[in-house]
Design an enzyme around this catalytic site. Sequence first.
Site, PDB file in Angstrom:
ATOM      1  N   GLU A 322       0.828  -1.205   0.000  1.00 17.54           N
ATOM      2  CA  GLU A 322       0.000   0.000   0.000  1.00 17.54           C
ATOM      3  C   GLU A 322       0.864   1.258   0.000  1.00 17.54           C
ATOM      4  OE1 GLU A 322      -4.280   0.651   1.781  1.00 17.54           O
ATOM      5  OE2 GLU A 322      -2.798   1.024   3.343  1.00 17.54           O
ATOM      6  N   HIS A 351       6.889 -26.826   1.011  1.00 22.39           N
ATOM      7  CA  HIS A 351       6.050 -27.877   0.436  1.00 22.39           C
ATOM      8  C   HIS A 351       4.918 -27.286  -0.399  1.00 22.39           C
ATOM      9  CE1 HIS A 351       8.022 -31.002   2.853  1.00 22.39           C
ATOM     10  NE2 HIS A 351       8.087 -30.067   3.790  1.00 22.39           N
ATOM     11  N   LYS A 455     -13.309   2.217  -3.094  1.00 21.68           N
ATOM     12  CA  LYS A 455     -14.420   2.584  -2.217  1.00 21.68           C
ATOM     13  C   LYS A 455     -15.518   3.298  -2.998  1.00 21.68           C
ATOM     14  CE  LYS A 455     -11.622   3.098   1.991  1.00 21.68           C
ATOM     15  NZ  LYS A 455     -11.119   4.062   3.005  1.00 21.68           N
TER      16      LYS A 455
END
Length: 533
Positions: A322, A351, A455
Site C-alpha cells: 500500500e 512444500h 471505495k
Amino acid sequence: MVTITSWKRFKEYLYYDQELGLLLDISRMNFSAEFLRSMAEPMREAYHQLQLLEKGALANPDEGRMVGHYWLRNPDLAPTEEIVQDIKETLKEILDFAEQIHSGRLQGEKGNPFRNILLVGVGGSILGPRFVADALASSRDKMKAFFIDNGDPDGIDRVLSRIGEELPATLCLIISKSGGTIETRNGMLEVRRAYKEAGLSFPDHAVAITQRGSQLDKLSQKEGWLRAFPMWDWVGGRTSLLSAVGLLSLALQGIDVAGLLQGAKDCDGRTRRPDTLDNPGALLALMWYYSTQGQGGKQMVVLPYKDRLELFTKYLQQLIMESLGKEKNLQGETVHQGITVYGNKGSSDQHSYLQQLLEGPDNFFVTFIEVLKDRQGPSTYMEENSTSGEYLQAFLLGTREALTQKGRESLTITVKEVNAYTIGVLIALFERAVSIYALLVGINAYHQPAVEMGKKAAGQAIQLKNNIVEFLKSHPGKKFSVSELALAIQEEEHQEMVFKLLLHLTTNPEHGVNMEPGEPWPESRFFVGGPIS
C-alpha cells in the site's frame, strides 16, 4: 555449501547489533561494490529528506499533513509541544484504562469483569494489532483477543459464536480514523445487534479509537461509550500500530507495550545513522532498490521460520504494497512502482511454492526471517541427535543454499527470540525501509488513492443494487432479463454488474428477489413476488 569467497562476503556485509539482537545478512544479494558507491549520493539525499520528515515537514502533499509515526515511540522528537504532550498523555491514559479493566474497577453493565477484547476494524487498523497479539500471545494473557476485520456476515457470525456466552464479559474496540469506513461501520452495527439480542447495552461495552471530532467520536460521546482514544491525522492506518490503535488492545491483553515501544525506538536510532553499512533500515531499502532496479514489478517472498511470525507476512504485505504500489511519482510521471509481497511461513512453504522459486521465473527475492531461540525450556531430541528446532533451522539453511545454487537472491534477518522488544525492532526496521525506498524512487509512500477508487466504485455498486431492487418491487411478479432490466434503469453499460448483483440478491432472502434459470445462465429472468402467469 558456503565457499571461502562467500564467507568473506558474508563477513564484509553482515550487519550485527548485539543490543538490538538483530543480524541482517545481505551477502546473497548479488550487488557489487560499485553499486554501493553509485548509491552513496542518493542515500545521502534520502537521509536528509527523512530528517526533514521527522522534524514535521509536509510529507503527504495530497492530504496536506505531516507523517509522524516515528514520534509515537519517541515523543520528544515531535515538532510541537502540543503533539509531544498528546502522545505522552494518550499512552498514560491507555495504561490507566488497562489497569482499571484488569483490576475490575471498570466492569460491564451487569458487574461482569471484562475477560475478552473484540476488535472491529479493517486494513492497517487491525492487521498490526492482530499480528502482535498472535506473536506475543501466552498462557499469561490477561484478556483474550478476537477480531472482526472483514465485511463477511458468516465470518462475523463465526467470531461471535466463538465468543458465545462470554459476550457480557467482552470489551469491544471500534477502530476507524475517519469514523466513516464502511467495513468497520458494518462490523460495528453487526456487533451492536449481537449485544442487543443478548439483552446488553452496547455503549456499556464499547470503546472508540478514532480521530477527534469524527463521526465515530461524536457517536461515542452521544451514546456514552466507556472511552474514546485518539488517532491523529499525522499517523496513517498502516503505520498506526504503536498508537492507541495497537497499544490499547495489546495493553489489555497484557503484552509488554513498553518493551514494544523501546524496541522500535532503539531500532529507529540505528536507522538514522548516515553510514549505510551501519544502518539496517537503509541496507534493507537499498537491497530492495538493487533487486527492483528502482522499477516496479519485483516480488518479495517473506519466509519467517517461526509460527509466531506467521501473520508478519500479511502485515508487511499491506505496509509495503500500500505504501509503494503507486502509479505516479512525485513529479506526476507514470511509473507503476511497487513490490509484490507474499509468503506464509517456513518450512510449510517449502512444500507449496518453493518448487517454482527454484525452477520457475527468476522474478523475486526471498527475505528469510530466522529466530534463534526455539522455545521456552529444553527440547527433546528427535533423530540424528537433533531437536525439532535444529531441523527447522536446517530447512531454512538448506532452502537458502538451494536458492543460491540456482542463482536466486535472498537476504536473511535473524533475531534472538520473539518478544515485545524484538517485535518493536522488526516493525521499526521495515517502516524505515519503506520510507527510504520511497524516497529513492521518488514516490509518496503515505497515501493510497487507488483504495479510494475502490471505495467509490463500491458505493456505485450499492446504488445500482438499490435501483434494481426498487425497480423489481415496483413491477411485482413481472420477469426481466438482465438486458431488459439494465435498459429499464438506464444501466446498459453495466449489464455484467447487474447480473452479478442479481445472483447475490437471489441467493439471499432479504429483498425477495427470485430467478427463473435460463439457458445460457446469463439469460435467466428475475422477479420479485409471485410470477405473473
